[in-house]
Write a protein that holds these residues in place. Structure first.
Motif, PDB file in Angstrom:
ATOM      1  N   ILE A 207       1.887  -4.268 -10.311  1.00 48.95           N
ATOM      2  CA  ILE A 207       1.883  -3.710 -11.664  1.00 48.95           C
ATOM      3  C   ILE A 207       2.344  -2.254 -11.615  1.00 48.95           C
ATOM      4  N   ALA A 208       3.404  -1.939 -12.380  1.00 48.48           N
ATOM      5  CA  ALA A 208       3.913  -0.563 -12.447  1.00 48.48           C
ATOM      6  C   ALA A 208       2.971   0.291 -13.278  1.00 48.48           C
ATOM      7  N   ILE A 209       3.194   1.593 -13.263  1.00 47.78           N
ATOM      8  CA  ILE A 209       2.276   2.528 -13.921  1.00 47.78           C
ATOM      9  C   ILE A 209       2.223   2.334 -15.436  1.00 47.78           C
ATOM     10  N   ASP A 210       3.295   1.742 -16.019  1.00 44.19           N
ATOM     11  CA  ASP A 210       3.289   1.498 -17.467  1.00 44.19           C
ATOM     12  C   ASP A 210       2.747   0.128 -17.825  1.00 44.19           C
ATOM     13  N   GLY A 211       2.223  -0.602 -16.826  1.00 40.05           N
ATOM     14  CA  GLY A 211       1.649  -1.917 -17.079  1.00 40.05           C
ATOM     15  C   GLY A 211       2.613  -3.072 -16.892  1.00 40.05           C
ATOM     16  N   THR A 212       3.872  -2.762 -16.651  1.00 38.59           N
ATOM     17  CA  THR A 212       4.882  -3.798 -16.439  1.00 38.59           C
ATOM     18  C   THR A 212       4.718  -4.435 -15.060  1.00 38.59           C
ATOM     19  N   GLU A 213       4.894  -5.741 -15.010  1.00 35.22           N
ATOM     20  CA  GLU A 213       4.839  -6.452 -13.739  1.00 35.22           C
ATOM     21  C   GLU A 213       6.230  -6.462 -13.111  1.00 35.22           C
ATOM     22  N   ILE A 214       6.315  -6.002 -11.866  1.00 30.04           N
ATOM     23  CA  ILE A 214       7.613  -5.972 -11.188  1.00 30.04           C
ATOM     24  C   ILE A 214       7.545  -6.749  -9.878  1.00 30.04           C
ATOM     25  N   GLU A 215       8.708  -7.241  -9.421  1.00 33.74           N
ATOM     26  CA  GLU A 215       8.788  -7.963  -8.160  1.00 33.74           C
ATOM     27  C   GLU A 215       9.083  -6.992  -7.026  1.00 33.74           C
ATOM     28  N   LEU A 216       8.432  -7.225  -5.894  1.00 32.59           N
ATOM     29  CA  LEU A 216       8.595  -6.340  -4.753  1.00 32.59           C
ATOM     30  C   LEU A 216       8.429  -7.161  -3.478  1.00 32.59           C
ATOM     31  N   ALA A 217       9.456  -7.214  -2.661  1.00 35.00           N
ATOM     32  CA  ALA A 217       9.398  -7.960  -1.398  1.00 35.00           C
ATOM     33  C   ALA A 217       9.250  -6.980  -0.250  1.00 35.00           C
ATOM     34  N   ALA A 218       8.118  -7.021   0.440  1.00 31.81           N
ATOM     35  CA  ALA A 218       7.852  -6.055   1.509  1.00 31.81           C
ATOM     36  C   ALA A 218       7.300  -6.744   2.743  1.00 31.81           C
ATOM     37  N   GLN A 219       7.695  -6.230   3.915  1.00 34.40           N
ATOM     38  CA  GLN A 219       7.173  -6.735   5.180  1.00 34.40           C
ATOM     39  C   GLN A 219       6.162  -5.779   5.818  1.00 34.40           C
ATOM     40  N   SER A 220       6.037  -4.588   5.234  1.00 36.44           N
ATOM     41  CA  SER A 220       5.092  -3.603   5.744  1.00 36.44           C
ATOM     42  C   SER A 220       4.436  -2.873   4.586  1.00 36.44           C
ATOM     43  N   ILE A 221       3.173  -2.518   4.764  1.00 39.86           N
ATOM     44  CA  ILE A 221       2.423  -1.778   3.747  1.00 39.86           C
ATOM     45  C   ILE A 221       1.966  -0.456   4.350  1.00 39.86           C
ATOM     46  N   CYS A 222       2.228   0.631   3.639  1.00 34.56           N
ATOM     47  CA  CYS A 222       1.831   1.960   4.109  1.00 34.56           C
ATOM     48  C   CYS A 222       0.549   2.428   3.441  1.00 34.56           C
ATOM     49  N   VAL A 223      -0.357   2.945   4.255  1.00 39.18           N
ATOM     50  CA  VAL A 223      -1.529   3.664   3.755  1.00 39.18           C
ATOM     51  C   VAL A 223      -1.416   5.087   4.271  1.00 39.18           C
ATOM     52  N   HIS A 224      -1.336   6.058   3.380  1.00 41.40           N
ATOM     53  CA  HIS A 224      -1.186   7.447   3.814  1.00 41.40           C
ATOM     54  C   HIS A 224      -2.426   7.920   4.564  1.00 41.40           C
ATOM     55  N   GLY A 225      -2.183   8.628   5.657  1.00 39.49           N
ATOM     56  CA  GLY A 225      -3.283   9.082   6.491  1.00 39.49           C
ATOM     57  C   GLY A 225      -3.853  10.431   6.095  1.00 39.49           C
ATOM     58  N   ASP A 226      -3.232  11.102   5.105  1.00 39.04           N
ATOM     59  CA  ASP A 226      -3.631  12.474   4.789  1.00 39.04           C
ATOM     60  C   ASP A 226      -4.469  12.585   3.522  1.00 39.04           C
ATOM     61  N   THR A 227      -4.869  11.451   2.924  1.00 43.44           N
ATOM     62  CA  THR A 227      -5.721  11.497   1.742  1.00 43.44           C
ATOM     63  C   THR A 227      -7.189  11.442   2.175  1.00 43.44           C
ATOM     64  N   PRO A 228      -8.115  12.003   1.362  1.00 43.67           N
ATOM     65  CA  PRO A 228      -9.518  12.077   1.769  1.00 43.67           C
ATOM     66  C   PRO A 228     -10.148  10.726   2.111  1.00 43.67           C
ATOM     67  N   ALA A 229      -9.765   9.680   1.387  1.00 46.09           N
ATOM     68  CA  ALA A 229     -10.373   8.362   1.609  1.00 46.09           C
ATOM     69  C   ALA A 229      -9.469   7.444   2.421  1.00 46.09           C
ATOM     70  N   ALA A 230      -8.548   8.017   3.191  1.00 47.26           N
ATOM     71  CA  ALA A 230      -7.534   7.221   3.879  1.00 47.26           C
ATOM     72  C   ALA A 230      -8.130   6.129   4.755  1.00 47.26           C
ATOM     73  N   VAL A 231      -9.116   6.468   5.568  1.00 43.75           N
ATOM     74  CA  VAL A 231      -9.689   5.486   6.497  1.00 43.75           C
ATOM     75  C   VAL A 231     -10.408   4.378   5.731  1.00 43.75           C
ATOM     76  N   ALA A 232     -11.171   4.757   4.711  1.00 46.53           N
ATOM     77  CA  ALA A 232     -11.885   3.759   3.905  1.00 46.53           C
ATOM     78  C   ALA A 232     -10.904   2.833   3.197  1.00 46.53           C
ATOM     79  N   ILE A 233      -9.817   3.402   2.681  1.00 52.79           N
ATOM     80  CA  ILE A 233      -8.797   2.592   2.014  1.00 52.79           C
ATOM     81  C   ILE A 233      -8.163   1.620   2.993  1.00 52.79           C
ATOM     82  N   ALA A 234      -7.765   2.124   4.153  1.00 49.83           N
ATOM     83  CA  ALA A 234      -7.106   1.282   5.148  1.00 49.83           C
ATOM     84  C   ALA A 234      -8.029   0.179   5.641  1.00 49.83           C
TER      85      ALA A 234
END
Length: 254
Positions: A207-234
């Motif tokens: 879901i895009a930020i405006d609520g629209t549903e978009i297609e996305l084909a991905a083989q890898s997912i990134c979780v940023h390591g520099d956010t305060p809750a990074a470890v909990a999110i990952a």
């Protein structure tokens, strides 16, 4: 169901200034994008992270960026082609040397920050980075924004490309990332992130930020390591995917 890779940006601490919890993240992710010293990181810290990644069997990528320590590589820049090609080669070479000393090997390249976002749609800077990669090691995989023009450009140039989605970033309707200057650009709720990424893996939709549903084909997912809750999110994301039968595996072999 195809396996999915989890990656994070690591090695970004600088001297006595820590950035993120690399040790904890390396226990969660399957691939690590390691800073090369231009946007963040120092040699001793980078080497330590590489050694820990090698011990844990995490695949290594060169996280190349603009020469911009002050701006953390998140400011738009316009280097000449000669500069950007050489900077790309220099950064990859540095990580390759440190990785060898750590007993591991660089398998892929993931541009960082402003360079990553510029390359996604700017064919000129994309061509420069592609040229740099091919000059030093054309077998390196390029990690790029899923659905962006850079994907086909790099493949046409002969590189293997892995498409990436961002767990904790909001998307525009065209598949680009919402600017960090705008509210809502970074998502902080671990449960919400896990749910949207599980749907992405299962259905190829987000879901895009405006609520629209978009297609996305991905083989890898990134979780940023520099956010305060990074470890909990990952950790929440990893557990949610595994609990739903998703195999976590790096796209890089060996």
């Amino acid at each position: 169901m195809a396996p999915i890779d989890l990656n994070s940006d690591l090695g970004e601490s600088f001297g006595p200034w820590p950035m993120g919890d690399d040790g904890s993240m390396l226990a969660i992710v399957t691939s690590a994008n390691i800073a090369c010293g231009f946007h963040a990181g120092d040699p001793a810290g980078i080497l330590a992270v590489l050694k820990e990644a090698a011990k844990r069997g995490v695949s290594i990528g060169a996280h190349v960026g603009y020469r911009d320590l002050v701006g953390f590589g998140r400011r738009n820049m316009e280097p000449t082609s000669a500069e950007l090609v050489a900077d790309t080669i220099y950064q990859i070479g540095a990580i390759q040397g440190l990785a060898k000393a750590a007993g591991t090997t660089v398998r892929y390249v993931k541009p960082h920050g402003a360079l990553y976002n510029t390359m996604a749609h700017d064919a000129h800077q994309a061509a420069d980075v592609i040229a740099g990669i091919k000059a030093i090691d054309p077998s390196l995989v390029l990690m790029a924004l899923a659905g962006a023009p850079i994907v086909e450009q790099a493949r046409a140039a002969g590189l293997t490309v892995v498409c990436e989605a961002f767990a904790d970033r909001a998307y525009n309707v065209d598949g680009s990332l919402v600017s960090r200057r705008l509210p809502g650009a970074v998502i902080h709720d671990p449960e919400a992130i896990a749910s949207r990424m599980l749907r992405l893996v299962n259905e190829g939709r987000i879901i895009a930020i405006d609520g629209t549903e978009i297609e996305l084909a991905a083989q890898s997912i990134c979780v940023h390591g520099d956010t305060p809750a990074a470890v909990a999110i990952a950790r929440t994301l990893r557990d949610r995917l595994i609990d739903n039968g998703v195999e976590l595996k790096s796209f890089a072999h060996g």
